[in-house]
Design a protein around this motif. Structure first.
Motif, PDB file in Angstrom:
ATOM      1  N   ALA A 116     -16.021   2.929  -5.811  1.00  0.00           N
ATOM      2  CA  ALA A 116     -16.717   2.077  -7.207  1.00  0.00           C
ATOM      3  C   ALA A 116     -15.714   3.175  -7.871  1.00  0.00           C
ATOM      4  CB  ALA A 116     -17.357   2.231  -7.742  1.00  0.00           C
ATOM      5  N   ALA A 117     -15.845   4.565  -7.287  1.00  0.00           N
ATOM      6  CA  ALA A 117     -15.230   6.248  -8.107  1.00  0.00           C
ATOM      7  C   ALA A 117     -13.855   6.159  -7.777  1.00  0.00           C
ATOM      8  CB  ALA A 117     -15.741   7.290  -8.046  1.00  0.00           C
ATOM      9  N   THR A 118     -13.223   5.787  -6.680  1.00  0.00           N
ATOM     10  CA  THR A 118     -11.902   5.731  -6.106  1.00  0.00           C
ATOM     11  C   THR A 118     -10.925   4.616  -6.089  1.00  0.00           C
ATOM     12  OG1 THR A 118     -12.236   4.787  -4.068  1.00  0.00           O
ATOM     13  CG2 THR A 118     -12.944   7.300  -4.327  1.00  0.00           C
ATOM     14  N   GLN A 119     -11.321   3.423  -7.483  1.00  0.00           N
ATOM     15  CA  GLN A 119     -10.743   2.678  -7.457  1.00  0.00           C
ATOM     16  C   GLN A 119     -10.213   2.280  -8.818  1.00  0.00           C
ATOM     17  OE1 GLN A 119      -9.952   0.305  -4.317  1.00  0.00           O
ATOM     18  NE2 GLN A 119     -11.478   1.904  -3.605  1.00  0.00           N
ATOM     19  N   VAL A 120     -10.691   3.136  -9.308  1.00  0.00           N
ATOM     20  CA  VAL A 120      -9.566   3.492 -10.904  1.00  0.00           C
ATOM     21  C   VAL A 120      -8.430   3.464 -11.320  1.00  0.00           C
ATOM     22  CG1 VAL A 120     -12.098   4.921 -11.826  1.00  0.00           C
ATOM     23  CG2 VAL A 120      -9.572   6.116 -10.289  1.00  0.00           C
ATOM     24  N   PRO A 121      -8.062   3.237 -12.381  1.00  0.00           N
ATOM     25  CA  PRO A 121      -6.564   3.489 -12.571  1.00  0.00           C
ATOM     26  C   PRO A 121      -5.405   4.922 -12.243  1.00  0.00           C
ATOM     27  CG  PRO A 121      -7.478   2.826 -14.335  1.00  0.00           C
ATOM     28  CD  PRO A 121      -8.456   2.842 -13.680  1.00  0.00           C
ATOM     29  N   ASP A 122      -4.595   5.127 -11.830  1.00  0.00           N
ATOM     30  CA  ASP A 122      -4.489   6.487 -10.555  1.00  0.00           C
ATOM     31  C   ASP A 122      -3.263   6.640 -10.796  1.00  0.00           C
ATOM     32  OD1 ASP A 122      -3.987   8.668  -9.431  1.00  0.00           O
ATOM     33  OD2 ASP A 122      -5.817   7.733  -8.065  1.00  0.00           O
ATOM     34  N   HIS A 123      -1.964   6.516 -11.661  1.00  0.00           N
ATOM     35  CA  HIS A 123      -1.219   6.020 -11.844  1.00  0.00           C
ATOM     36  C   HIS A 123       0.302   7.478 -10.916  1.00  0.00           C
ATOM     37  CE1 HIS A 123       3.158   7.523 -14.199  1.00  0.00           C
ATOM     38  NE2 HIS A 123       3.117   7.224 -13.185  1.00  0.00           N
ATOM     39  N   GLY A 124       0.268   6.773  -9.617  1.00  0.00           N
ATOM     40  CA  GLY A 124       1.162   7.901  -8.845  1.00  0.00           C
ATOM     41  C   GLY A 124       0.223   7.890  -6.991  1.00  0.00           C
ATOM     42  N   ASN A 125      -0.659   7.468  -7.762  1.00  0.00           N
ATOM     43  CA  ASN A 125      -1.956   7.006  -6.219  1.00  0.00           C
ATOM     44  C   ASN A 125      -2.316   8.919  -6.564  1.00  0.00           C
ATOM     45  OD1 ASN A 125      -3.937   6.321  -4.664  1.00  0.00           O
ATOM     46  ND2 ASN A 125      -2.868   5.871  -3.112  1.00  0.00           N
ATOM     47  N   MET A 126      -2.428   9.287  -7.768  1.00  0.00           N
ATOM     48  CA  MET A 126      -2.426  10.814  -7.107  1.00  0.00           C
ATOM     49  C   MET A 126      -3.832  11.568  -6.646  1.00  0.00           C
ATOM     50  SD  MET A 126       0.336  11.615  -7.714  1.00  0.00           S
ATOM     51  CE  MET A 126       0.407  13.330  -8.287  1.00  0.00           C
ATOM     52  N   ARG A 127      -4.794  11.075  -7.022  1.00  0.00           N
ATOM     53  CA  ARG A 127      -5.969  10.984  -6.064  1.00  0.00           C
ATOM     54  C   ARG A 127      -7.217  12.255  -6.893  1.00  0.00           C
ATOM     55  NH1 ARG A 127      -8.660   6.503  -3.423  1.00  0.00           N
ATOM     56  NH2 ARG A 127      -6.790   4.999  -3.119  1.00  0.00           N
ATOM     57  N   PRO A 128      -6.510  12.980  -7.880  1.00  0.00           N
ATOM     58  CA  PRO A 128      -7.358  13.810  -9.084  1.00  0.00           C
ATOM     59  C   PRO A 128      -8.729  13.919  -8.758  1.00  0.00           C
ATOM     60  CG  PRO A 128      -6.902  12.067 -10.328  1.00  0.00           C
ATOM     61  CD  PRO A 128      -6.254  11.759  -9.415  1.00  0.00           C
ATOM     62  N   PHE A 129      -9.585  14.026  -8.255  1.00  0.00           N
ATOM     63  CA  PHE A 129     -10.420  14.472  -8.445  1.00  0.00           C
ATOM     64  C   PHE A 129     -11.339  14.713  -6.392  1.00  0.00           C
ATOM     65  CE2 PHE A 129      -9.555   9.370  -8.261  1.00  0.00           C
ATOM     66  CZ  PHE A 129      -9.893   8.484  -7.019  1.00  0.00           C
ATOM     67  N   ARG A 130     -12.544  14.668  -6.723  1.00  0.00           N
ATOM     68  CA  ARG A 130     -13.610  15.729  -5.077  1.00  0.00           C
ATOM     69  C   ARG A 130     -15.128  15.334  -6.188  1.00  0.00           C
ATOM     70  NH1 ARG A 130     -11.309  19.804  -4.514  1.00  0.00           N
ATOM     71  NH2 ARG A 130     -12.569  20.992  -5.227  1.00  0.00           N
ATOM     72  N   PHE A 131     -15.131  14.863  -4.537  1.00  0.00           N
ATOM     73  CA  PHE A 131     -17.397  14.615  -5.311  1.00  0.00           C
ATOM     74  C   PHE A 131     -18.162  15.408  -4.223  1.00  0.00           C
ATOM     75  CE2 PHE A 131     -14.714  10.411  -5.621  1.00  0.00           C
ATOM     76  CZ  PHE A 131     -14.716  10.424  -7.144  1.00  0.00           C
TER      77      PHE A 131
END
Length: 185
Positions: free
Chosen positions: A32-47
């Motif tokens: 769910a956390a990886t399906q958020v709005p993400d302009h450019g598909n940058m994936r700027p998060f880590r868990f």
């Protein structure tokens, strides 16, 4: 629970106990956390998922070491002990700005994406019957936690998601007077 009920009734809870979500439930939360709005598909998060007895003990030790090394005092040590015992599952959410693409998006947009990911974790936990609270404060700036979470100079821990089974329910509504937050044209 339907989506609108989830969105309008989610509350933070610091009264958490075992059991924690199962491995499959944690996987759902992270998806769910990886399906958020993400302009450019940058994936700027880590868990960073802290769930084992050893992992939780290491987390507690890092909180206490932070207080000791930074000379925060006795009151902060008591808070560290409380935070360390708050939940049977901790998920650290780290903002990791992505600059390794041809057209990187502004860091403020990327940080919003990381914040949305943290909130999606909370909603997915709540949807599965778990309560949670987003902890920040002095802990997110701890050099020891930053090191343990593998942060680079530009990374920022934006929250510690404490997740568990509720020991009491907080059903009190908040922010119901929308007039103070809303302009209509």
């Amino acid at each position: 629970m339907d989506a609108l009920t989830l969105l309008t009734t989610r509350r933070s809870s610091k009264k958490l106990a075992a059991p924690a979500p199962s491995a499959a439930q944690i996987e759902t939360m992270l998806q769910a956390a990886t399906q958020v709005p993400d302009h450019g598909n940058m994936r700027p998060f880590r868990f960073t998922v802290i769930e084992s007895a050893d992992g939780l003990q290491r987390f507690r030790d890092l909180l206490k070491q932070t207080v000791s090394e930074l000379n925060f005092g006795d009151e902060a040590m008591q808070k560290a002990e409380k935070v360390g015992q708050m939940a049977p599952l901790v998920i650290g959410v780290t903002f990791c700005p992505n600059r390794d693409v041809p057209k990187p998006k502004p860091e403020w947009e990327q940080m919003l994406t990381a914040g949305c990911a943290a909130y999606a974790l909370q909603l997915a936990a709540s949807a599965q019957g778990f309560d949670n609270v987003w902890i920040s404060g002095m802990w997110v700036n701890s050099p020891l936690l930053r090191d343990a979470f593998g942060c680079t100079d530009k990374d920022k821990i934006i929250g510690l998601m404490m997740v568990g089974t509720p020991t009491e329910h907080n059903a009190q509504a908040k922010n119901t007077d929308l007039a103070q937050f809303t302009a209509r044209w």
